[in-house]
Enzyme design. Structure first.
Site, mmCIF file in Angstrom:
data_model
loop_
_atom_site.group_PDB
_atom_site.id
_atom_site.type_symbol
_atom_site.label_atom_id
_atom_site.label_comp_id
_atom_site.label_asym_id
_atom_site.label_seq_id
_atom_site.Cartn_x
_atom_site.Cartn_y
_atom_site.Cartn_z
ATOM 1 N N ARG A 116 41.925 -13.928 -21.343
ATOM 2 C CA ARG A 116 40.531 -13.959 -21.755
ATOM 3 C C ARG A 116 39.769 -15.057 -21.018
ATOM 4 N NH1 ARG A 116 39.478 -15.767 -26.539
ATOM 5 N NH2 ARG A 116 37.417 -14.822 -26.627
ATOM 6 N N LYS A 181 50.804 -21.360 -28.167
ATOM 7 C CA LYS A 181 50.524 -19.975 -27.797
ATOM 8 C C LYS A 181 51.767 -19.291 -27.239
ATOM 9 C CE LYS A 181 47.054 -17.228 -25.348
ATOM 10 N NZ LYS A 181 45.716 -17.302 -24.702
ATOM 11 N N ARG A 315 39.385 -23.526 -32.110
ATOM 12 C CA ARG A 315 40.470 -24.502 -32.157
ATOM 13 C C ARG A 315 40.339 -25.329 -33.424
ATOM 14 N NH1 ARG A 315 38.633 -29.660 -30.427
ATOM 15 N NH2 ARG A 315 36.617 -29.618 -29.368
#
Length: 322
Positions: A116, A181, A315
């Site tokens: 992204r 992640k 975040r």
């Protein structure tokens, strides 16, 4: 021939040029040419006089036939590529010729894997899963609200089936382990707003990365090998495809509303203070899950606001920008 050569070398043992030529049915000169091609794929190769050639690390190649045997739902086409610019780009080029088809592509390596917001997805050879799937929707682009979240749920469910039960979901479409992640998702859409459209669904899943591989990753990252042992890449790929098929079929019939509660239960940021990073500003609030459209619900001083996905990043408050 290159795939056959890799299949021989995949065990990590030494193989002489004569042995390789005999197994491949070619001359030693032809073997040498193929070995040189490994350099272009950045596959570490060792050679020792009197012993032959070996890969620096044993690898498990993806196998189309093995994966297809494990597929439970309808899949019209599966390709396994040694190398491509991007599995998403590969399918986008083919999409107009495969209207209505469920077409999946896996690659051992991507030269220009994409995430992204134009970011690069690190894609070394034979270590992770790089998967794209082409899917057609009759309801048009307007019917796709929440699809990216559904794809993240499908990945999380696949991980749970494989034995990883602690994965969390990060809006709009990332999968996290221990606040790092593990998998990223990129959807690219073509077609009409209210008519037929096609979606290329791209997924990158980290399985095993070396320190060298990860040098360019600028955010905390996780790899499956640290949490799961003894499951091969072919099983991982097939399990992901199976859960993608199930989840998208459910989404096509029921929309995102039927997934909303599941997302909230596994939302990594639910009820936490967060920063929403936009191109020219940062907004703060408390994450309150998602609505039936898959939009982020953000509690701010102005009240409960709905946020669409776009050129933004979510975040935890005061955490480093990812």
């Amino acid at each position: 021939m290159l795939r056959n050569l890799l299949a021989i070398l995949a065990d990590g043992n030494f193989h002489s040029g004569e042995e390789l030529g005999a197994q491949l049915g070619v001359t030693r000169a032809a073997v040498w040419k193929q070995l040189k091609k490994l350099e272009s794929l950045n596959i570490p190769l060792s050679s020792v006089k009197g012993k032959g050639y070996r890969l620096s690390d044993a690898i498990e190649l993806l196998d189309q036939s093995v994966i297809l045997e494990k597929i439970e739902g309808r899949l019209d086409c599966l390709e396994v590529l040694l190398n491509t610019e991007s599995t998403n780009s590969y399918l986008l080029e083919k999409s107009s010729d495969h209207m209505g088809k469920r077409y999946a592509v896996l690659a051992e390596k991507q030269e220009s894997g994409r995430g992204r917001r134009g970011r690069t997805w690190v894609s070394p050879f034979g270590k992770n899963i790089y998967l794209s799937m082409l899917w057609s929707f009759s309801g048009g682009i307007g019917s796709l609200e929440g699809l990216s979240l559904v794809i993240a749920i499908a990945v999380e469910r696949a991980l749970a089936e494989l034995g990883v039960n602690d994965a969390k979901l990060k809006w709009p479409n990332d999968v996290y382990l221990d606040h790092k992640k593990l998998a990223g998702i990129l959807l690219e859409v073509s077609g009409e707003y209210s008519g037929h459209c096609q979606v290329v669904i791209g997924i990158g899943l980290n399985i095993k990365l070396s320190a060298h591989d990860a040098e360019s990753i600028d955010q905390p990252w996780a790899q499956l090998s640290e949490y799961l042992g003894g499951v091969d890449r072919n099983t991982i790929a097939a399990t992901m495809i199976n859960h993608l098929i199930k989840a998208i079929e459910q989404f096509d019939k029921q929309g995102f509303e039927s997934f909303k509660g599941y997302w909230t239960e596994r939302d990594a940021f639910f009820n936490k203070e967060v920063d929403l990073i936009l191109p020219h500003l940062t907004r703060s609030g408390i994450a309150k899950g998602v609505n039936g459209k898959g939009e982020l619900l953000l509690q701010t001083e102005k009240g409960l606001e709905s946020i669409n996905a776009g050129e933004l990043s979510l975040r935890l408050k005061n955490a480093p920008i990812d």
